[in-house]
Scaffold this active site. Structure first.
Site, PDB file in Angstrom:
ATOM      1  N   GLU A 101       0.816  -1.213   0.000  1.00 36.38           N
ATOM      2  CA  GLU A 101       0.000   0.000   0.000  1.00 36.38           C
ATOM      3  C   GLU A 101       0.848   1.261   0.000  1.00 36.38           C
ATOM      4  OE1 GLU A 101      -3.074   2.573   2.771  1.00 36.38           O
ATOM      5  OE2 GLU A 101      -2.307   0.658   3.521  1.00 36.38           O
ATOM      6  N   GLU A 232      -9.759   6.291   0.755  1.00 39.10           N
ATOM      7  CA  GLU A 232      -9.439   4.869   0.613  1.00 39.10           C
ATOM      8  C   GLU A 232      -9.802   4.508  -0.820  1.00 39.10           C
ATOM      9  OE1 GLU A 232      -7.909   2.861   2.491  1.00 39.10           O
ATOM     10  OE2 GLU A 232      -8.241   3.341   4.607  1.00 39.10           O
TER      11      GLU A 232
END
Length: 268
Positions: A101, A232
């Protein structure tokens, strides 16, 4: 999301403090941003950007590449707002095939920054690279506050293993702790939702409502005195979304949607 002793502020909100200079870190030179594959920032500002005073946007690529090597630093408690504390930072998640990520966040943030810079926006990043540790979540918020940012956008990806969980959502501080966390942050969240929806990204099936998620537990949002949101982008544990995030074309699509939302919010 890093050690109060760690100062990583150069080049350009929200799920991660550290001491820092009184002034916000400068944007990295365009040649640095261009090192991200496929990013070709314009070296010539648009006519409209010359005519107006530059507006500042802080981009916060979540986590950092060196966090896993410094557990004592990133696990240290820091203020998280609302009378709570949280670990300085975390390592972030990854796709099932190992794409981290932190690398996704960094790459997308650089692409967003290049697009905003081409429109005359002054871009500040909360960390200068993807190999350091931190900064802590409270320091990330402080960077946006010191910069007097018109908008703070923290860029993340989720790691939910819930069956069928996919899609983006945008978090904002709620209930608000100051005026900037009220209508301005909600308007920023709505503009980013429009930008990502316009890029054909689906809204979250498992968090928030219609792509928006009011939160009271995110330090970077709670401590912000500027309009701030946390994006997100999707779920890295979903194979389809992970494939998009792992591709240059996919990351550019995310950047296009985020940058378009920021510009919409700024009225540019």
């Amino acid at each position: 999301m890093h050690s109060r002793g760690v100062l990583l502020l150069t080049g350009v909100l929200l799920l991660a403090g550290c001491s820092s200079p009184s002034d916000p870190p400068p944007s990295p030179p365009l040649s640095r941003a261009a090192t991200v594959e496929g990013v070709v920032p314009s070296s010539v500002p648009s006519p409209t950007s010359v005519a107006r005073k530059p507006v500042t946007v802080v981009l916060d690529p979540g986590h950092n590449g060196g966090n896993s090597s410094a557990p004592s630093v990133i696990n240290a408690p820091v203020p998280a707002g609302r009378g709570e504390t949280k670990p300085c930072n975390t390592t972030g998640t990854s796709s099932d095939d190992g794409y981290p990520e932190h690398a996704f966040n960094w790459d997308v943030a650089q692409r967003v920054g290049a697009l905003l810079s081409a429109e005359g926006v002054r871009v500040v990043y909360t960390r200068p690279d993807d190999s350091g540790v931190g900064p802590c979540v409270d320091e990330r918020a402080a960077i946006g506050n010191r910069a007097e940012a018109a908008a703070v956008v923290s860029i993340h990806a989720d790691g939910s293993r819930a069956s069928g969980a996919h899609g983006f959502h945008i978090a904002y501080s709620s209930p608000p702790l100051n005026p900037a966390q009220g209508p301005p942050s909600l308007s920023l969240a709505e503009a980013l939702r429009s930008g990502l929806s316009g890029g054909a990204f689906p809204v979250s099936t498992y968090l928030g409502t219609d792509g928006l998620a009011p939160r009271d537990d995110l330090a970077g949002l709670n401590l912000s005195e500027r309009p701030a949101v946390l994006v997100e982008c999707g779920n890295m544990r979903d194979a389809s979304e992970a494939a998009v995030m792992s591709s240059v074309e996919g990351r550019q699509r995310y950047a296009d949607g985020i940058a378009g939302g920021v510009l919409r919010y700024l009225g540019l």
